[in-house]
Design a protein around this motif. Structure first.
Motif, PDB file in Angstrom:
ATOM      1  N   LEU A  12      -6.244  -5.481  -0.120  1.00 53.79           N
ATOM      2  CA  LEU A  12      -7.540  -4.857  -0.415  1.00 53.79           C
ATOM      3  C   LEU A  12      -7.463  -3.335  -0.576  1.00 53.79           C
ATOM      4  O   LEU A  12      -8.067  -2.794  -1.511  1.00 53.79           O
ATOM      5  CB  LEU A  12      -8.569  -5.236   0.662  1.00 53.79           C
ATOM      6  CG  LEU A  12      -9.259  -6.584   0.412  1.00 53.79           C
ATOM      7  CD1 LEU A  12      -9.996  -7.050   1.652  1.00 53.79           C
ATOM      8  CD2 LEU A  12     -10.188  -6.531  -0.783  1.00 53.79           C
ATOM      9  N   PRO A  13      -6.730  -2.608   0.292  1.00 47.35           N
ATOM     10  CA  PRO A  13      -6.689  -1.152   0.098  1.00 47.35           C
ATOM     11  C   PRO A  13      -6.071  -0.764  -1.250  1.00 47.35           C
ATOM     12  O   PRO A  13      -6.504   0.185  -1.891  1.00 47.35           O
ATOM     13  CB  PRO A  13      -5.804  -0.662   1.262  1.00 47.35           C
ATOM     14  CG  PRO A  13      -5.780  -1.770   2.242  1.00 47.35           C
ATOM     15  CD  PRO A  13      -5.997  -3.034   1.496  1.00 47.35           C
TER      16      PRO A  13
ATOM     17  N   GLU B 218       0.821  -1.216   0.000  1.00 50.48           N
ATOM     18  CA  GLU B 218       0.000   0.000   0.000  1.00 50.48           C
ATOM     19  C   GLU B 218       0.860   1.273   0.000  1.00 50.48           C
ATOM     20  O   GLU B 218       0.603   2.203  -0.750  1.00 50.48           O
ATOM     21  CB  GLU B 218      -0.905  -0.040   1.233  1.00 50.48           C
ATOM     22  CG  GLU B 218      -2.057   0.909   1.105  1.00 50.48           C
ATOM     23  CD  GLU B 218      -2.960   0.859   2.319  1.00 50.48           C
ATOM     24  OE1 GLU B 218      -2.797  -0.045   3.155  1.00 50.48           O
ATOM     25  OE2 GLU B 218      -3.814   1.745   2.422  1.00 50.48           O
TER      26      GLU B 218
ATOM     27  N   ARG C 145     -11.894  -7.698  -4.479  1.00 52.08           N
ATOM     28  CA  ARG C 145     -13.066  -6.842  -4.742  1.00 52.08           C
ATOM     29  C   ARG C 145     -13.804  -7.314  -5.993  1.00 52.08           C
ATOM     30  O   ARG C 145     -13.181  -7.514  -7.046  1.00 52.08           O
ATOM     31  CB  ARG C 145     -12.621  -5.402  -4.961  1.00 52.08           C
ATOM     32  CG  ARG C 145     -12.144  -4.692  -3.729  1.00 52.08           C
ATOM     33  CD  ARG C 145     -11.799  -3.280  -4.125  1.00 52.08           C
ATOM     34  NE  ARG C 145     -13.002  -2.541  -4.503  1.00 52.08           N
ATOM     35  CZ  ARG C 145     -13.528  -1.583  -3.768  1.00 52.08           C
ATOM     36  NH1 ARG C 145     -12.958  -1.218  -2.632  1.00 52.08           N
ATOM     37  NH2 ARG C 145     -14.614  -0.964  -4.167  1.00 52.08           N
TER      38      ARG C 145
ATOM     39  N   GLN D 138      -6.252  -2.625  -3.936  1.00 44.59           N
ATOM     40  CA  GLN D 138      -7.264  -2.965  -4.955  1.00 44.59           C
ATOM     41  C   GLN D 138      -8.197  -1.775  -5.184  1.00 44.59           C
ATOM     42  O   GLN D 138      -8.546  -1.452  -6.319  1.00 44.59           O
ATOM     43  CB  GLN D 138      -8.079  -4.178  -4.511  1.00 44.59           C
ATOM     44  CG  GLN D 138      -7.292  -5.469  -4.476  1.00 44.59           C
ATOM     45  CD  GLN D 138      -8.148  -6.624  -3.982  1.00 44.59           C
ATOM     46  OE1 GLN D 138      -9.368  -6.619  -4.116  1.00 44.59           O
ATOM     47  NE2 GLN D 138      -7.504  -7.621  -3.401  1.00 44.59           N
ATOM     48  N   ALA D 139      -8.609  -1.125  -4.078  1.00 49.07           N
ATOM     49  CA  ALA D 139      -9.537   0.008  -4.185  1.00 49.07           C
ATOM     50  C   ALA D 139      -8.887   1.155  -4.962  1.00 49.07           C
ATOM     51  O   ALA D 139      -9.499   1.755  -5.852  1.00 49.07           O
ATOM     52  CB  ALA D 139      -9.948   0.478  -2.789  1.00 49.07           C
ATOM     53  N   LYS D 140      -7.611   1.427  -4.665  1.00 47.01           N
ATOM     54  CA  LYS D 140      -6.905   2.519  -5.350  1.00 47.01           C
ATOM     55  C   LYS D 140      -6.730   2.199  -6.838  1.00 47.01           C
ATOM     56  O   LYS D 140      -6.902   3.052  -7.689  1.00 47.01           O
ATOM     57  CB  LYS D 140      -5.532   2.728  -4.704  1.00 47.01           C
ATOM     58  CG  LYS D 140      -5.618   3.304  -3.306  1.00 47.01           C
ATOM     59  CD  LYS D 140      -4.235   3.471  -2.723  1.00 47.01           C
ATOM     60  CE  LYS D 140      -4.352   4.013  -1.301  1.00 47.01           C
ATOM     61  NZ  LYS D 140      -3.075   4.281  -0.688  1.00 47.01           N
TER      62      LYS D 140
END
Ligand SMILES: Nc1ncnc2c1ncn2[C@@H]1O[C@H](COP(=O)(O)OP(=O)(O)OP(=O)(O)O)[C@@H](O)[C@H]1O
Length: 450
Positions: A252-253, A208, A300, A255-257
């Motif tokens: 996961l963080p 991240e 996601r 993936q969101a970005k």
């Protein structure tokens, strides 16, 4: 315009009166018409010349005997055959097959099958056969060739070719060492973006805190110690292709970005105010089942659908054993170029390889061959030079390994004795990877799963 009543309009000829054979002969590609029983009804001159059949000897012959030298229809050999689709649901169908000339030389061909009806409405299959030039017969990426002739592999090549023509994002799925990275290069090279960059992102090394600076780049002075401006991976791929390898490993963080950037193509470099844009085609690869990960909420769902407009599965080597000799031959050529020499497999060594299960797929085959070459006294590789390093997921198909077997029963194929191996190789992940016939990234992933 005024016409004299004596002027008669020219007679309209019906198609029925046309000589269909001469119309077919005008086609430069081989063409053949086949009935529901696989019998040839008609074929053009190009077909007869290509497959060495005389006009008198043609009608009534089985198509699979002529082009495949096989006594059974292609679908019974596991091939995807237009005959099935056309006679089942009347849909046109395009496939890639390997055909044989009269003396048994194999050639890659693309077949387009269509429905043809006679005057009574009876259905036939009309096939147009396009012979692929040598450079297209095995997808070549720089000096790396994707070799194989098995039905499973040909299906996969066909999907790669079709997908390369589109600009949709592609998700490649397959076990470690099966050729996903090679397939990604092939997809890029066959696409309209071939003259633009192909940038690979190793998602196992994108934590991240590095996402912004590595993926999006940074401006000068964006953070303490940051000296100059850096163009990120996303921007570097502008106009070309971004290959997200091992995408299932992204936290996961991240993936969101990533999703946010992929949705719009818009981004800001770290420390930058300007909104920039990059036009990038995405190819992602994973050896983990992303659908299962979506169900487990570790991947996601929206990102999955953004990445997987087209899914291509790469078959493991044990499901296309007939490809092993051909791939081994190409790998030995490659080793020969690198090491300066020429080696070939004895019949017994080849037989031994073909019976093995290859949990590490083509990469494992390459490692086994490198070791065999090192052990061989001369240019011929004998069975005793072929050493298997892993016990397989399917031990019943495995030949007993001469070295101590390693159990792969651990989580997601992780060897249960990984800690032991790491200490044997003094923590050197590259050596552990080579020993196991997997990529260094795979070892890295196993370590982060523990
Ligand atoms: N069909 C093939 N013909 C010839 N060589 C191949 C073929 N498939 C794979 N290879 C070779 O096998 C090796 C492993 O392939 P690649 O790195 O593409 O696998 P991968 O699926 O991306 O592996 P991983 O998931 O571990 O990253 C490479 O050296 C590649 O050139």
């Amino acid at each position: 315009m005024w016409r004299s009543p004596l002027d008669k309009p020219a007679p309209v000829h019906s198609l029925e009166a046309l000589d269909v054979q001469s119309a077919m002969d005008l086609q430069q590609h081989p063409m053949v018409v086949i009935d529901a029983e696989y019998r040839i009804v008609a074929a053009n001159r190009a077909y007869r010349e290509c497959y060495g059949v005389s006009e008198e000897d043609l009608v009534g012959r089985r198509c699979h005997q002529v082009s495949h030298h096989s006594d059974v229809p292609c679908h019974e050999n596991g091939e995807d055959c237009p005959h099935q689709t056309v006679f089942r649901n009347g849909e046109p169908h395009e496939v890639r097959h390997v055909h044989y000339d009269p003396v048994g030389n194999a050639e890659h061909v693309r077949i387009r099958g269509h429905v043809l009806r006679d005057l009574r409405g009876q259905r036939f299959l009309a096939e147009e056969i396009i012979h692929l030039p040598r450079e297209q017969s095995e997808i070549t990426c720089t000096d790396m060739r994707m070799v194989g002739r098995s039905p499973a592999f040909l299906r996969c090549l066909h999907h790669i070719e079709m997908a390369a023509r589109t600009d949709a994002s592609i998700l490649l799925w397959g076990e470690s060492g099966v050729g996903k990275e090679l397939a990604a290069s092939a997809l890029h090279q066959f696409s309209a973006r071939a003259d633009k960059p192909l940038i690979t992102v190793d998602c196992t090394t994108l934590p991240e805190h590095l996402f912004e600076s590595e993926f999006l780049g940074h401006e000068r002075g964006a953070y303490t110690g940051c000296i100059g401006r850096k163009i990120g991976l996303f921007e570097s791929a502008d106009g070309g292709t971004l290959f997200l390898d091992e995408v299932g490993e992204l936290p996961l963080p991240v993936q969101a970005k990533l999703l946010r950037v992929l949705e719009t193509g818009a981004f800001r470099r770290l420390g930058g105010a300007d909104l920039l844009h990059a036009n990038v085609r995405i190819i992602a690869a994973s050896n983990r089942n992303l659908r299962e990960m979506v169900a487990e909420r570790t991947f996601r769902e929206d990102l999955y659908y953004r990445l997987a407009a087209i899914n291509i599965d790469l078959p493991p080597l044990r499901e296309r054993r007939e490809d092993i000799p051909g791939i081994a031959c190409v790998l030995l050529e490659r080793i020969g170029r690198e090491w300066g020499g020429q080696w070939q497999l004895s019949t017994e060594a080849e037989r031994r390889l073909c019976a093995y299960n290859f949990p590490g797929n083509v990469r494992e085959l390459r490692n086994i061959l490198q070791k065999a070459v090192a052990l061989a006294d001369g240019p011929l590789i004998l069975p005793e030079h072929v050493h298997f390093l892993q016990s397989s997921h399917h031990p019943e198909e495995n030949i007993a390994a001469p070295t101590r077997p390693i159990s792969f029963s651990g989580r997601r194929g992780r060897p249960t004795n990984l800690p032991e191996l790491l200490s044997t190789f003094q923590g050197n992940r590259r050596q552990v990877a080579e020993h196991l016939g997997v990529s260094e990234r795979t070892v890295y992933r196993w370590l982060h799963q523990s």
